[in-house]
Design a protein around this motif. Structure first.
Motif, short mmCIF file in Angstrom:
data_model
loop_
_atom_site.label_atom_id
_atom_site.label_comp_id
_atom_site.label_asym_id
_atom_site.label_seq_id
_atom_site.Cartn_x
_atom_site.Cartn_y
_atom_site.Cartn_z
N LYS A 64 -73.60 -10.60 -0.78
CA LYS A 64 -72.57 -9.70 -1.33
C LYS A 64 -72.86 -8.23 -1.05
CE LYS A 64 -71.19 -12.86 -5.08
NZ LYS A 64 -69.89 -13.31 -4.59
N LEU B 32 -75.05 -16.28 -3.51
CA LEU B 32 -74.75 -17.53 -4.21
C LEU B 32 -73.24 -17.73 -4.25
CD1 LEU B 32 -77.30 -18.21 -7.10
CD2 LEU B 32 -76.07 -19.94 -5.81
N GLY B 33 -72.81 -18.68 -5.04
CA GLY B 33 -71.38 -18.94 -5.16
C GLY B 33 -71.13 -19.74 -6.41
N GLU C 264 -64.43 -10.60 -2.64
CA GLU C 264 -65.39 -11.23 -1.72
C GLU C 264 -64.68 -12.12 -0.72
OE1 GLU C 264 -67.76 -14.46 -2.96
OE2 GLU C 264 -66.22 -15.33 -4.22
N ASN D 56 -65.36 -15.96 1.20
CA ASN D 56 -66.16 -17.19 1.19
C ASN D 56 -65.91 -17.91 2.51
OD1 ASN D 56 -67.35 -17.49 -1.65
ND2 ASN D 56 -65.23 -16.96 -2.05
MG MG Z 1 -68.30 -16.37 -3.41
#
Ligand code: MG
Ligand code: ATP
Ligand code: MG
Ligand code: MG
Length: 376
Positions: free
Chosen positions: A157, A211-212, A336, A338
């Motif tokens: 991030k 992370l997620g 963000e 992904n």
């Molecule tokens: Mg994410």
């Protein structure tokens, strides 16, 4: 054409990956895709071991991970992860396959070498972050999704925000933190907290950078909560980001393509909880999805344009889901990107394409074709 479906993985999003893989496996093995592709699943256990054949099919059928020795150790000693908490629940342990009962032979080199195109559906570190992509690139076999750079920039991030800033994309204020500032030096920590309070204030969001699924993320409203959240985030990652909290609607957009990508209709997520945390994401009925989002056309167009710019800014390929905040004052901020978004039949990414005219099986087909095209 043999499609190597890579799933599971050494990340906190292991279970999410299994669910995504089940939906993709089904799409590859049915309808027209069945005549084009042969499914070769490769299940990566939580300790990183690759299983093929019967064991990997078993995980796809049942949706249940195959327990590793490391898991049973983790369930007894505290390692600070959310999975460990779950594992402590012994009734849940019963839901895991007993590795001994299955034919758990590690994937063989000939099995790996027979794959014509890889479909990595691994969320989070050790899969979505460029590591597996580097391995697949070295093997010189085409694979679905972003390459090493796009994956790495999309996962971290802090690096992601730098790329977005460079591309002129509006985003929240943030402070980048290294674990050493939290754990190693007691003199540095109060100064760090002071700087965070001055720069982003409260409420703010403390996140592990890589992370997620909201794992390790806290919303904090005071100095003591900030201290606890930083310590917690540091247990997941060396790199941590603290962002100014915004009050906003949450909108998402799906991108598909390589050098000339397209953006889907925009979707919205609503929920009653404090924020879109892990529980809200994965418990039935805790969040609602509205596709297309009820927003002015100009805002939707702006989000689609920003999604394509974000895709290019990190050098993504194949697919990505871009998340946004839409504030009350009408501002659109990018949250963000992904590069391997959740991919179950009820996940935002495939649903936004479904509503844009591309049904799930066709989406899977297109992604495989995009992988082949990029390689040629
Ligand atoms: Mg994410
Ligand atoms: P994903 O599962 O989409 O990969 P993630 O773990 O990368 O999620 P984020 O999308 O960064 O995490 O944040 C998770 C959620 O936390 C957001 O959807 C939102 O509800 C909340 N959130 C995160 N950052 C902020 C912020 N700066 N202001 C307000 N809410 C935020
Ligand atoms: Mg994610
Ligand atoms: Mg998100």
């Amino acid at each position: 054409m043999k499609v190597g479906l890579l799933f599971g993985g050494r990340s906190g999003e292991h279970e999410v990956s299994i669910n995504s893989a089940r939906a993709i496996a089904k799409a590859i093995s049915t309808g027209e895709n069945r005549n084009k592709y042969e499914l070769l699943p490769f299940y990566i256990q939580k300790d990183g071991r690759w299983l093929a054949g019967q064991a990997s099919h078993k995980v796809l059928e049942s949706g249940v991970p195959i327990l590793t020795t490391a898991d049973s150790v983790a369930s007894q000693s505290h390692l600070g992860g959310w999975e460990d908490e779950e594992m402590k629940n012994s009734s849940q342990l019963d839901n895991f396959h007993d590795a001994k009962m299955l034919d758990c032979i590690p994937a063989s080199l000939p099995q790996v070498a027979s794959v014509d195109v890889w479909f990595p559906i691994l969320h989070g570190p050790n899969g979505e972050d460029g590591t597996v992509q580097g391995l697949l690139k070295l093997m010189q076999v085409p694979f679905v999704g972003s390459g090493v750079l796009g994956s790495a920039l999309g996962m971290d991030k802090i690096a992601m925000k730098m790329a977005f800033a460079q591309a002129g994309l509006p985003q929240v204020k943030y402070v980048a933190v290294n674990r050493s500032q939290i754990w190693s030096n007691p003199c540095v920590f109060p100064k760090l907290c002071d700087r965070i309070e001055e720069t982003v204030g409260y409420p703010c969001f403390v996140k592990p950078a890589n992370l997620g699924s909201s794992v390790g993320i806290s919303k904090v409203r005071s100095r003591s909560e900030l201290e606890t959240a930083l310590d917690n985030a540091a247990s997941y990652d060396r790199r941590i980001i603290v962002e100014a909290g915004v009050v906003a609607r949450e909108l998402e957009c799906a991108v598909l393509g390589n050098d000339e990508p397209k953006a889907s209709v925009v979707g919205e997520i609503t929920y009653q909880s404090d924020f879109y945390d892990y529980e809200t994401k994965y418990s039935a009925g805790m969040a609602d999805i509205i596709i297309p989002a009820a927003i002015p056309e100009a805002v939707a167009a702006q989000i689609q344009q920003m999604s394509l710019e974000a895709f290019a800014a990190v050098d993504a390929a194949g697919l990505a889901r871009v998340d946004f905040f839409y504030t009350e004052s009408g501002e659109v901020l990018i949250n963000e990107i992904n590069t391997i978004p959740g991919f179950t039949a009820t996940s935002m990414y495939p649903m936004m394409w479904e509503k844009s005219g591309i049904p799930f099986p066709e989406l899977v087909d297109r992604l495989i074709q995009l992988a082949l095209e990029r390689n040629s």
